[in-house]
Design a protein around this motif. Structure first.
Motif, mmCIF file in Angstrom:
data_model
loop_
_atom_site.group_PDB
_atom_site.id
_atom_site.type_symbol
_atom_site.label_atom_id
_atom_site.label_comp_id
_atom_site.label_asym_id
_atom_site.label_seq_id
_atom_site.Cartn_x
_atom_site.Cartn_y
_atom_site.Cartn_z
ATOM 1 N N PRO A 65 30.468 39.736 43.141
ATOM 2 C CA PRO A 65 31.225 38.672 42.468
ATOM 3 C C PRO A 65 30.977 37.284 43.068
ATOM 4 O O PRO A 65 30.975 36.292 42.350
ATOM 5 N N LEU A 69 29.574 34.330 40.812
ATOM 6 C CA LEU A 69 30.316 33.070 40.718
ATOM 7 C C LEU A 69 29.406 31.876 40.993
ATOM 8 O O LEU A 69 29.438 30.865 40.275
ATOM 9 N N LEU A 89 30.733 39.449 37.190
ATOM 10 C CA LEU A 89 31.933 38.984 37.883
ATOM 11 C C LEU A 89 33.152 39.789 37.455
ATOM 12 O O LEU A 89 33.910 40.292 38.291
ATOM 13 N N SER A 125 38.264 32.046 41.429
ATOM 14 C CA SER A 125 37.142 31.930 40.493
ATOM 15 C C SER A 125 37.458 30.914 39.411
ATOM 16 O O SER A 125 36.639 30.060 39.069
ATOM 17 N N LYS A 126 38.655 31.002 38.864
ATOM 18 C CA LYS A 126 39.063 30.056 37.824
ATOM 19 C C LYS A 126 39.081 28.635 38.375
ATOM 20 O O LYS A 126 38.635 27.690 37.709
#
Length: 198
Positions: A65, A69, A89, A125-126
């Motif tokens: 991930p 990313l 991801l 991540s966001k």
């Protein structure tokens, strides 16, 4: 990397603090998730499976991930497709969340506490994906200045001495000698121009 010209000192400090917070949260979330994936792998592996297998699964499930990313962020800057890295991801975070729920104490509070690392990674991540990247160092901050023509100004010498300009005479046209029509003949010997047939 030079800071963007419009960034103030406060903006740079805010960005630095944000990076430090992201690194701390990502480090602890990764460590907790890493441990859960390793334990889950070893609990569900056949008897005699080496502990290295649990570590290998944990490393794979935690680095995929992170790599996805970074790839998504790079492709968003360059305008490339993000479908496959986004799939990786989501799949890796889902695997991590499954491992965390599998080793949790049964019950709502156990599942919630165990899922915190995966939820933290989703939140990070966001946050990372929604942050607008700063312009590259080589990108112009304003309109691009066009270079001046070479003959528009004299070049100053390195010693700052005055430059003597020598006048240049304009080019004179080269006189063209008239060519008689008989000079233009075909291969078979007949004239091309000058003869008028009636």
């Amino acid at each position: 990397m030079k800071p963007h010209p419009t960034n103030t000192r406060a903006d740079r400090i805010d960005a630095l603090v944000l990076v430090v917070i992201l690194l701390i949260v990502a480090g602890f979330a990764g460590a907790a998730s890493f441990t859960h994936v390793k334990d889950w792998t070893l609990d569900n592996s056949p008897a005699g499976t080496g502990e290295w297998f649990g570590w290998a699964n944990a490393v794979i499930s935690e680095l995929i991930p992170a790599a996805a990313l970074l790839t998504i962020r790079r492709r968003r800057r360059t305008g490339g497709p993000i479908g496959y890295p986004m799939f990786l991801l989501v799949a890796a975070v889902t695997l991590s969340l499954a491992a965390q729920l599998a080793v949790a104490k049964p019950g709502l509070s156990g599942w919630l506490l165990s899922a915190v690392p995966a939820l933290a990674f989703i939140g990070l991540s966001k946050l990372v994906l929604s942050t607008t990247p700063a312009p590259a160092d080589n990108a112009p901050a304003g309109p691009v200045a066009q270079p001046a023509p070479a003959a528009s100004a004299p070049v100053a010498s390195a010693v700052s001495e005055p430059v003597a300009l020598v006048p240049v005479e304009p080019a004179r046209p080269v006189p063209v000698a008239p060519v008689p029509p008989a000079a233009f003949t075909r291969r078979n010997g007949t004239s091309l121009i000058g003869e008028v047939t009636r």
